[in-house]
Write a protein that holds these residues in place. Sequence first.
Motif, PDB file in Angstrom:
ATOM      1  N   LYS A 175       0.804  -1.218   0.000  1.00  0.00           N
ATOM      2  CA  LYS A 175       0.000   0.000   0.000  1.00  0.00           C
ATOM      3  C   LYS A 175       0.839   1.271   0.000  1.00  0.00           C
ATOM      4  O   LYS A 175       0.298   2.370   0.135  1.00  0.00           O
ATOM      5  CB  LYS A 175      -0.926   0.012   1.232  1.00  0.00           C
ATOM      6  N   LEU A 176       2.150   1.149  -0.136  1.00  0.00           N
ATOM      7  CA  LEU A 176       2.998   2.337  -0.135  1.00  0.00           C
ATOM      8  C   LEU A 176       2.674   3.206  -1.341  1.00  0.00           C
ATOM      9  O   LEU A 176       2.537   2.732  -2.464  1.00  0.00           O
ATOM     10  CB  LEU A 176       4.474   1.932  -0.161  1.00  0.00           C
ATOM     11  N   LEU A 177       2.558   4.491  -1.091  1.00  0.00           N
ATOM     12  CA  LEU A 177       2.199   5.429  -2.137  1.00  0.00           C
ATOM     13  C   LEU A 177       3.308   6.449  -2.345  1.00  0.00           C
ATOM     14  O   LEU A 177       4.050   6.777  -1.424  1.00  0.00           O
ATOM     15  CB  LEU A 177       0.893   6.160  -1.763  1.00  0.00           C
ATOM     16  N   ASP A 197       8.381   5.969  -1.077  1.00  0.00           N
ATOM     17  CA  ASP A 197       8.745   4.832  -1.929  1.00  0.00           C
ATOM     18  C   ASP A 197      10.077   4.241  -1.487  1.00  0.00           C
ATOM     19  O   ASP A 197      11.047   4.232  -2.237  1.00  0.00           O
ATOM     20  CB  ASP A 197       8.810   5.306  -3.388  1.00  0.00           C
ATOM     21  N   PRO A 198      10.135   3.723  -0.237  1.00  0.00           N
ATOM     22  CA  PRO A 198      11.421   3.203   0.254  1.00  0.00           C
ATOM     23  C   PRO A 198      11.634   1.750  -0.144  1.00  0.00           C
ATOM     24  O   PRO A 198      10.679   1.019  -0.414  1.00  0.00           O
ATOM     25  CB  PRO A 198      11.268   3.311   1.765  1.00  0.00           C
ATOM     26  N   PRO A 199      12.880   1.299  -0.163  1.00  0.00           N
ATOM     27  CA  PRO A 199      13.125  -0.140  -0.225  1.00  0.00           C
ATOM     28  C   PRO A 199      12.766  -0.741   1.133  1.00  0.00           C
ATOM     29  O   PRO A 199      13.095  -0.185   2.177  1.00  0.00           O
ATOM     30  CB  PRO A 199      14.626  -0.232  -0.500  1.00  0.00           C
ATOM     31  N   VAL A 200      12.056  -1.871   1.126  1.00  0.00           N
ATOM     32  CA  VAL A 200      11.593  -2.492   2.371  1.00  0.00           C
ATOM     33  C   VAL A 200      12.067  -3.937   2.428  1.00  0.00           C
ATOM     34  O   VAL A 200      11.910  -4.688   1.459  1.00  0.00           O
ATOM     35  CB  VAL A 200      10.055  -2.446   2.488  1.00  0.00           C
ATOM     36  N   LEU A 201      12.630  -4.323   3.561  1.00  0.00           N
ATOM     37  CA  LEU A 201      13.102  -5.691   3.765  1.00  0.00           C
ATOM     38  C   LEU A 201      12.515  -6.209   5.073  1.00  0.00           C
ATOM     39  O   LEU A 201      12.641  -5.577   6.115  1.00  0.00           O
ATOM     40  CB  LEU A 201      14.627  -5.722   3.805  1.00  0.00           C
ATOM     41  N   ALA A 202      11.850  -7.355   5.000  1.00  0.00           N
ATOM     42  CA  ALA A 202      11.313  -8.013   6.189  1.00  0.00           C
ATOM     43  C   ALA A 202      11.802  -9.451   6.208  1.00  0.00           C
ATOM     44  O   ALA A 202      11.869 -10.098   5.156  1.00  0.00           O
ATOM     45  CB  ALA A 202       9.786  -7.968   6.178  1.00  0.00           C
TER      46      ALA A 202
END
Length: 328
Positions: free
Chosen positions: A67-69, A73-78
Amino acid sequence: MTVEAPDHALQSKQNLPNENGAYAEVDGVQVYYNYVPPSISTSSQPLHICLHGFGASSFSFCPFTEKLLAPYDPPVLAYDAPGFGFTARPGKLRFYTPGFSARVASSLAFAFSPKRKYVVIAHSMGALAACRLLLKEPNRIEALILIAPAILPGSQLPKWLQRGIRFLAVVFVNIAVALSFVFAPILAMILRMAFRPEQTWRSALRLARDASQPLPDEIVDGYRQPLNAPGWEKGIINFTRATLKERAKALDTAEDFVAMISRLTYAPRMLIVHGESDVIVPLANSKTLAKGLGAQLKVMKHCGHVPHEEDPVQFSNIVYQFLHHSDV
């Protein structure tokens, strides 16, 4: 640290549970993670690394990343902490502690963002590892965001009585852990009977959400997917053993972390997000912790224990506003 899928029994590269998934090796443990790059290659946002709560996995942050708008707009790591998700189930209990989870987060952050600071987002149980990570490398962290942190206040009993209780706890925990090895097959069978049914997960996930929030089938399926991972019962048993031993020795209370973090020469900005109707971790706990840490507190209405899942759009907006403006 390698960022390759292992060849052995976890999952083949073609059958990973998420198209953004992969494996990294940290201290010999194959750690499963999801990495979602920014949609714009020129994005200047720092890496966001996410630590999930008990019973969850990296899947818990999928609603948030989906849902990032723009312009957020970051890079995301989980990643999946040992004992959960599709990460390997090692034999040694030290791999199931918040300290090792913090090491995983640090290793992955360095691999994906070696020269820049990164943002830590941690939910519930993951907050314990996030605070350990903050104490380990505060200068590398740009911001710390805790969601319904499972960091409880300490006891008000006299110190001498607390020491006596702690001693007894260590004795009984060591006995319980020893017995758990003897009865491991029976414990594994009980876990299979208790957690295989879909209704068990629906009931637990419904408890974690506000009554007004829907519970989509894909959320239930995502939480149940790690049941297919080899040795998932062993992971839960080892995590419980490690947690009992660790909690008997050091409670890691809110007061403990406030005292240790206050001694740092540098600490990043901190935000605590809590669902107004959370029945698992009381909102009062986060109010006390926010005051002690000097953190901002944002309460999300019509949300329970998992606001990043229940209202990912509002949650991402809160995080963006916190990171890019002076107030929330």
